[in-house]
Design a protein around this motif. Structure first.
Motif, PDB file in Angstrom:
ATOM      1  N   SER A 247       0.826  -1.212   0.000  1.00 34.02           N
ATOM      2  CA  SER A 247       0.000   0.000   0.000  1.00 34.02           C
ATOM      3  C   SER A 247       0.859   1.260   0.000  1.00 34.02           C
ATOM      4  CB  SER A 247      -0.956   0.005   1.201  1.00 34.02           C
ATOM      5  OG  SER A 247      -0.238  -0.050   2.411  1.00 34.02           O
TER       6      SER A 247
ATOM      7  N   THR B 146      -3.699   1.461   5.726  1.00 29.96           N
ATOM      8  CA  THR B 146      -5.119   1.663   5.471  1.00 29.96           C
ATOM      9  C   THR B 146      -5.941   0.709   6.325  1.00 29.96           C
ATOM     10  OG1 THR B 146      -5.151   0.031   3.684  1.00 29.96           O
ATOM     11  CG2 THR B 146      -4.585   2.303   3.088  1.00 29.96           C
TER      12      THR B 146
ATOM     13  N   ASP C  14       0.874   3.942  -3.008  1.00 26.24           N
ATOM     14  CA  ASP C  14       0.648   5.355  -2.722  1.00 26.24           C
ATOM     15  C   ASP C  14       1.733   6.214  -3.382  1.00 26.24           C
ATOM     16  OD1 ASP C  14      -0.682   7.555  -1.022  1.00 26.24           O
ATOM     17  OD2 ASP C  14       1.411   7.678  -0.366  1.00 26.24           O
TER      18      ASP C  14
END
Length: 871
Positions: free
Chosen positions: A41, A383, A45
């Motif tokens: 993640s 997240t 990003d």
């Protein structure tokens, strides 16, 4: 809390070492899942931020829309944010010191566009009216034009119009400056005078490439300024981002009469939205395999921990049964242990995983910023999905791991458990060994092998642990190699940093200048290649590549007199460069300089994108044998005739991996490359004057490409002839670096769980055999003999685990290979280097763990060991 659960808690407290080992195992497992998810993640990003910096934060671009169409786009239910932009055109930049950038490109943005196209203001403010502009800092720094905030400039804005070799037209926005015999072959037409006040200076936008002939100038626009005849570009951020965006946007464009729609594919890809079904299927297949590997590895580690726990607690569980505990209560005691371990381990694993990634990134962030040329460091992104995924996978893993030991615990009878007879059941047949074992290796090896056979469950648990560990390492290693292979097939894998276009051939070449360039300190390797692209050769049907064979089934007319006409790209190297290359690939240089019989090296690898199959394909370019001679022809473009060359060329070597610097594999079926010496080529060509498709280029690898480019200019080489590809290689390096950090980080975690798994299983197995070792010592086994027995057991563990693990690993590798076939087609390969590492590592790790564990047992008193009932 019932009495059985209270006893379970008490057992966990009293057996601190085993409980700690189990907790650590689960923490490592949870940390691995969490770290991989967090790393993924975080990098996604970063890639999204980079994509936005490069191309802007938009999903769909509708080009050349009028006011009515714009209104309908904004009104559409899927449109979240809509912003407009307009390319006004180009204008000459007075006073530009850079001859390759004589223009400015004028664009208009509305306020949302300035925000979503990532315009970085250095000084001043953004424009608020169509008469105000901001300018790129590159105009001042690179163009040498002194412009200041508050200054008013007048520009004649129009279109770039070129005339070249009888052709003329409007030059594209990303085309470089067009020259004809060293002179600029384009002008600005259809100009409109514009007067602007400079209100700000911005950083050079990422789309302002070094090869484009203009600097960036941005003005302001608004929906209210759009006239009936005006056209603008509408960029859209959609509300619900999914794969339907492609079909939906195309249908919307058709319904509104909009002719051109484009997508921000780079940004969409990093949001997991991919248009091609094959690529999507590849991604899903690979991710599924990797998740399965993580779960299997975690189950393996945690299962062993609980299996050992049940084995250690068998007498305790039997005692519970003797005082009335039901099968359900015994089973639930193991489940309860799993819940307690999970409640402690999962939160700690989450913290360890996220913390580990945060610490790792803090150390490599500087390197990442250097490679990416980023101002903002890579940040750890956690997240809710990441946390939930890690918790769910961890809970599921613990449940699967506990299920079998819990059922086993429920079936333990009181008598068998108290007498400790269930795990070890002997028979002559079961422990029988070959007489050769004693003859070749001695009695210690025979006893070691019998020890393994007599305790099948512990032996198999250790083998299982080793097999899983080997499989995990090899499959992840293969996955890493596959990703690298796919990246190479998708991109030009440039090895050189700078190329120089040479306008002359061998005779007119300034050898003194060439030698001066070779002597530059920062140049590490250099090649000069004379390229002949107008040579063809007729090849028999049986020798065609696989893709051409398939094409012939659909288009048999491709053959002429039973042969197919290949494009043969002849690459002639300077003698010094060819000699160095021949030594590298073990080819006799003298054979390549044969003046009587022209010879060549065949570069026989072809990779290209097949539009019909929608995948990248790698294959053998042509099926020619070493020693085979082929007849070549010169394709004269002026007369549209094929002139046969007087000599045949003999293939004396075939190479697929190591190419001369600057040479690449064929990118289309029906073509291949050969490498020749000047002497052989002159003999091959004879009196035929080959002119069409002929170029000469210098390829340079440098430790400091920017300095080398400057040095070449100082030596008098035209700046337009120097192509510094180093700047563009950074993008590929960026992708490979991200993949490398992700994959090798994963391999590190796998290695950690592998070593922990092996150590946990073997050390506990050795500890549970104290009584057995005490009995061997009591009948006269010496410390030396004991050490030999342990060493032989280590060898047996290693051999048997490899016999199981290698075939399983190859099978899983093949599954990964088949998954990539949705988008890439290349030959299946084995990671021999990784296999070699695994073979050495298995014996090394097993030996170290066995010796470490047995060293503790050696210190045990024989009487105490014989009295030992349970650990």
């Amino acid at each position: 809390m019932n009495i059985v659960n209270k006893l379970t808690l008490r057992m966990l407290k009293e057996n601190k070492r085993r409980t700690l080992v189990t907790i650590m195992g689960v923490i490592i497992s949870v940390a691995m899942v969490t770290a991989v998810a967090t790393l993924f993640s975080s990098f996604m990003d970063l890639l999204q931020k980079e994509a936005i910096a490069n191309n802007g934060n938009w999903h769909v671009l509708y080009k050349d829309v009028d006011k009515k169409q714009l209104y309908e786009i904004k009104k559409d239910s899927e449109s979240d944010t809509v912003f407009i932009s307009k390319n006004l055109g180009y204008a000459e930049l007075e006073g530009s010191k850079n001859p390759d950038k004589p223009y400015v490109q004028v664009k208009e943005y509305d306020s949302n566009a300035f925000e979503h196209f990532s315009i970085d203001l250095i000084e001043g403010r953004l424009p608020k009216t169509p008469k105000e502009i901001v300018i790129s800092e590159h105009i001042i720094n690179d163009g040498g034009v002194s412009l200041e905030i508050g200054q008013t400039i007048t520009l004649q804005v129009g279109e770039r119009y070129y005339k070249l070799d009888g052709e003329e037209g409007i030059a594209g926005d990303i085309s470089s400056l067009i020259y004809n015999n060293g002179e600029i072959a384009e002008t600005i037409i259809n100009t409109v005078e514009k007067e602007y006040e400079i209100v700000g200076i911005i950083k050079k936008p990422n789309w302002e490439y070094s090869f484009t002939p203009s600097y960036t100038v941005l003005s302001y626009t608004h929906e209210a300024f759009i006239g009936e005849e005006d056209r603008v570009n509408a960029s859209v951020l959609v509300k619900d981002l999914n794969r339907d965006i492609f079909d939906y946007s195309q249908k919307l464009a058709e319904s509104l009469g909009i002719e051109e729609v484009s997508f921000n594919n780079e940004l969409l890809r990093y949001h997991g939205v991919v248009e091609g079904d094959n690529l999507n299927r590849t991604f899903i297949s690979l991710v599924s395999i990797i998740i399965a590997i993580i779960v299997i590895g975690s189950v393996s580690l945690i299962y062993n921990a609980f299996a050992i726990s049940v084995s250690e607690r068998s007498r305790y569980l039997g005692m519970l049964a003797s005082v009335g505990a039901t099968r359900r209560q015994k089973r639930n005691s193991v489940y309860f242990e799993g819940i307690i371990i999970g409640l402690i381990s999962i939160p700690l694993g989450l913290v360890a995983g996220i913390g580990g990634i945060a610490i790792t990134l803090s150390y490599i962030n500087g390197m990442i910023q250097d490679v990416f040329h980023l101002e903002t460091p890579l940040s750890v992104v956690v997240t809710p999905t990441t946390i939930i995924l890690a918790i769910v996978i961890s809970m599921l893993t613990i449940f699967i791991s506990v299920f079998v030991p819990a059922n086993r615990a429920s079936k333990i009878s009181a008598i068998d458990a108290i007498r400790q007879t269930k795990d070890i059941k002997l028979s002559r047949k079961k422990v029988k060994t070959s007489k050769l074992v004693r003859k070749i290796f001695g009695i210690e090896a025979e006893i070691g092998l019998k020890n393994l056979k007599r305790n099948k469950k512990r032996y198999n648990a250790t083998i299982f642990s080793l097999v899983i560990s080997i499989v995990l390492f090899l499959t992840v290693s293969y996955f890493s190699n596959t990703i690298q292979k796919a990246t190479e097939m998708s991109n030009f894998n440039y090895e050189y940093d700078i190329s120089v276009s040479l306008d002359h051939h061998f005779e007119g070449m300034d050898q003194e200048l060439i030698e001066s360039i070779r002597s530059l300190d920062e140049i590490t390797e250099m090649n000069i290649i004379h390229y002949y692209g107008s040579i063809v050769g007729d090849v028999e049907k049986a020798k065609l590549s696989d893709s051409l064979q398939e094409e012939l089934k659909k288009f048999p007319d491709m053959l002429e007199d039973g042969k197919y006409r290949y494009h043969v790209y002849v690459n002639v190297l300077e003698d010094e460069d060819l000699k160095r290359y021949a030594e590298r690939i073990n080819v006799d240089y003298e054979d390549l300089t044969n003046t009587e019989n022209p010879t060549a090296i065949l570069f026989n690898k072809n990779h290209f994108y097949d539009m019909d199959k929608e995948k990248y394909i790698e294959e053998e370019a042509v099926k020619l044998n070493i020693g085979e001679k082929i007849t070549l022809q010169y394709s004269d473009w002026n007369t549209d005739q094929y002139i046969q060359l007087p000599e045949k060329v003999e293939i004396i070597a075939e190479e697929t991996e190591q190419l001369p610097l600057g040479l690449y594999g064929s990118l289309h079926p029906g073509q291949f490359n050969i490498v020749m010496s000047k002497a052989s080529f002159e003999k091959l060509a004879g009196d035929v004057n080959i002119q069409n498709g002929t170029t000469s280029d210098m390829y340079i690898k440098s430790s400091d490409p920017m300095k080398t480019a400057e040095d070449l200019e100082k030596m008098g080489i035209n700046k337009n002839a120097i192509y510094n590809i180093y700047e563009y290689k950074k993008d590929d390096e960026k992708v490979l670096f991200i993949i490398g950090v992700f994959v090798y980080g994963f391999i590190t975690l796998i290695t950690l769980i592998t070593v922990s798994n092996i150590f946990n299983t073997i050390s506990t197995s050795i500890a549970l055999r104290k009584r057995e070792f005490g009995m061997l010592k009591s009948v006269g086994m010496t410390p030396k003999g004991f050490s030999k027995m342990i060493n032989y057991e280590s060898i047996f563990y290693g051999i048997k685990s490899l016999l199981y693990a290698l075939p399983i690993s190859i099978m899983i590798m093949y599954f990964i290979y088949k998954a990539t076939e949705f988008s890439y087609e290349f030959n299946f390969f084995l990671p021999w280097k990784s296999i070699g590492i695994v073979i050495v590592a298995v014996f090394l790790i097993v030996s170290i763990v066995m010796l470490y564990s047995s060293s503790k047992v050696k210190k045990e008193n024989i009487i105490d060991a014989l009295k030992q009932e349970n650990i």
